[in-house]
Write a protein that holds these residues in place. Structure first.
Motif, PDB file in Angstrom:
ATOM      1  N   PHE A 274      -1.260  -0.564   8.398  1.00 39.45           N
ATOM      2  CA  PHE A 274      -0.069  -0.658   7.554  1.00 39.45           C
ATOM      3  C   PHE A 274       0.558  -2.037   7.714  1.00 39.45           C
ATOM      4  O   PHE A 274       0.271  -2.771   8.667  1.00 39.45           O
ATOM      5  CB  PHE A 274       0.960   0.427   7.912  1.00 39.45           C
ATOM      6  CG  PHE A 274       1.736   0.149   9.171  1.00 39.45           C
ATOM      7  CD1 PHE A 274       2.970  -0.478   9.117  1.00 39.45           C
ATOM      8  CD2 PHE A 274       1.225   0.496  10.412  1.00 39.45           C
ATOM      9  CE1 PHE A 274       3.686  -0.748  10.278  1.00 39.45           C
ATOM     10  CE2 PHE A 274       1.930   0.238  11.575  1.00 39.45           C
ATOM     11  CZ  PHE A 274       3.160  -0.389  11.508  1.00 39.45           C
TER      12      PHE A 274
ATOM     13  N   THR B 253       0.839  -1.197   0.000  1.00 36.58           N
ATOM     14  CA  THR B 253       0.000   0.000   0.000  1.00 36.58           C
ATOM     15  C   THR B 253       0.875   1.249   0.000  1.00 36.58           C
ATOM     16  O   THR B 253       1.874   1.321   0.712  1.00 36.58           O
ATOM     17  CB  THR B 253      -0.910   0.020   1.241  1.00 36.58           C
ATOM     18  OG1 THR B 253      -1.748  -1.138   1.215  1.00 36.58           O
ATOM     19  CG2 THR B 253      -1.779   1.267   1.272  1.00 36.58           C
ATOM     20  N   THR B 254       0.501   2.221  -0.811  1.00 40.72           N
ATOM     21  CA  THR B 254       1.181   3.511  -0.812  1.00 40.72           C
ATOM     22  C   THR B 254       0.334   4.504  -0.030  1.00 40.72           C
ATOM     23  O   THR B 254      -0.781   4.839  -0.434  1.00 40.72           O
ATOM     24  CB  THR B 254       1.403   4.021  -2.245  1.00 40.72           C
ATOM     25  OG1 THR B 254       2.227   3.090  -2.957  1.00 40.72           O
ATOM     26  CG2 THR B 254       2.084   5.380  -2.238  1.00 40.72           C
ATOM     27  N   HIS B 255       0.846   4.951   1.107  1.00 37.83           N
ATOM     28  CA  HIS B 255       0.119   5.889   1.961  1.00 37.83           C
ATOM     29  C   HIS B 255       0.427   7.322   1.524  1.00 37.83           C
ATOM     30  O   HIS B 255       1.523   7.615   1.039  1.00 37.83           O
ATOM     31  CB  HIS B 255       0.521   5.689   3.425  1.00 37.83           C
ATOM     32  CG  HIS B 255       0.213   4.316   3.945  1.00 37.83           C
ATOM     33  ND1 HIS B 255      -0.879   4.029   4.734  1.00 37.83           N
ATOM     34  CD2 HIS B 255       0.854   3.126   3.769  1.00 37.83           C
ATOM     35  CE1 HIS B 255      -0.895   2.744   5.035  1.00 37.83           C
ATOM     36  NE2 HIS B 255       0.150   2.174   4.462  1.00 37.83           N
TER      37      HIS B 255
ATOM     38  N   ASP C 246       4.894  -1.519   2.897  1.00 37.36           N
ATOM     39  CA  ASP C 246       4.111  -0.329   2.560  1.00 37.36           C
ATOM     40  C   ASP C 246       5.027   0.885   2.400  1.00 37.36           C
ATOM     41  O   ASP C 246       6.054   1.008   3.081  1.00 37.36           O
ATOM     42  CB  ASP C 246       3.089  -0.033   3.657  1.00 37.36           C
ATOM     43  CG  ASP C 246       1.889  -0.960   3.594  1.00 37.36           C
ATOM     44  OD1 ASP C 246       1.911  -1.907   2.786  1.00 37.36           O
ATOM     45  OD2 ASP C 246       0.933  -0.737   4.362  1.00 37.36           O
TER      46      ASP C 246
END
Length: 337
Positions: free
Chosen positions: A268, A164-166, A272
């Motif tokens: 998270f 996941t890209t926060h 990530d």
């Protein structure tokens, strides 16, 4: 308990550590944290109070142990030839093809689900080197992660995942405990590759990182020997590998603290990408590379996530340096590509 200790003391023991990430909302959901073979055991006996300590190597070490053969499945004595195993395609597809091709060289039953074609296009060329030597540099830029986890049948499942890209940056107010960073300019922007001979004449190809040259106002060369091939795609892939190594480097080492809004396994996970805003520094995005879970008297479980290249002891720094040198030596040895 005593039964578990007896099992762990057995030669060749394997273990899996599960983590209850969300005990309040999902108490029955367990997160795989680490699993693999027991590599060391130690203990002490103090006035009858005995303790045992065990160290595991995660099953991800599989990629360090597997050697990529030029002709997987063929005889080592006569069937390997002088070429390389090569593949180009989506990162997940290439990695799974390479693992499947060499699955017979490890003592575990490997399960490799069909590829979904995730990740950017990569080219991997390998000849008798650990898979990590070729996979890690390629995966750094491919946008996927690779996992190797013990399954219920005792084998290992190798699969890919999309981290996941926060977008919301972590600051001192939201969990940043400490951190350091460094930014280095590129060391080369053009790669010249010498391939094999065509009609007795050496073949050359050049790859130029035009965007980097415009951004940094710099032109630098690096030279690559690829005399085992005259294929344009393979030569270009070797050039890109060299430019990736010479690209601008952002080194980030950050330690975080968990909060209600920032929890491992809930908001998270490993791999990530998290933007970090330190005081006086530019906004830097890097991956969650380590999560330390400890049990402390009076505090319960303490979870410490770390982002970037976290080598906080002399031993870790030395081990990383040795591994990097060893990988470089293997990749650049004559006959290894």
């Amino acid at each position: 308990d005593e039964e578990c200790v007896e099992d762990l003391l057995t030669a060749g023991a394997r273990a899996r550590v599960l983590y209850r990430a969300d005990p309040a909302e999902n108490p029955r959901t367990l997160l795989h944290h680490v699993g693999g073979r027991v590599v060391t055991q130690s203990g002490d006996d103090n006035d009858g109070n005995a303790t045992c300590t065990f160290a595991l190597v995660d099953d991800w070490d599989l990629f360090n142990q597997m050697l990529g053969r030029p002709v997987p499945g063929s005889s080592l004595a006569t069937g390997q030839g002088t070429g390389v195993w090569a593949a180009t395609g989506p990162a997940e597809t290439v990695v799974k093809a390479l693992v499947n091709a060499n699955a017979g060289s490890v003592p575990y039953t490997l399960t490799v689900p069909a590829s979904s074609g995730r990740g950017s296009t990569i080219t991997v060329n390998i000849r008798m080197t650990p898979l990590t030597d070729r996979l890690l540099p390629a995966l750094d830029f491919a946008g996927i992660g690779i996992s190797a986890r013990m399954n219920t049948s005792g084998g290992i499942t190798v699969d890919a995942f999309a981290p996941t890209t926060h977008t919301a940056p972590i600051t001192e107010r939201s969990g940043l405990v400490s951190g350091t960073y460094a930014i280095a300019a590129p060391t080369a922007t053009r790669a010249l590759v010498r391939g094999g001979d065509v009609s007795g004449v050496p073949k050359y190809r050049e790859l130029v990182a035009t965007v980097l040259e415009a951004e940094w106002g710099f032109t630098g060369w690096t030279y690559v020997e690829a005399t085992d091939t005259t294929d344009n795609a393979v030569m270009d892939a070797r050039a890109q590998e060299a430019l990736d190594v010479a690209a601008p480097k952002v080194s980030l080492s950050v330690e975080l603290v968990e909060s209600d809004d920032w929890r491992y396994g809930v908001t998270f996970g490993l791999g990530d990408e998290i933007p970090i805003q330190m005081n006086g520094a530019p906004l830097i995005t890097d991956r969650v590379t380590e999560v330390e879970i400890t049990q402390r008297i009076g505090e319960g479980l303490v979870v410490t996530p770390r982002i970037g290249d976290h080598t906080n002891t002399p031993d870790q720094v030395l081990v990383k340096a040795i591994r990097t040198l060893a990988r470089s030596a293997r990749v650049n040895m004559p006959g290894r590509h």
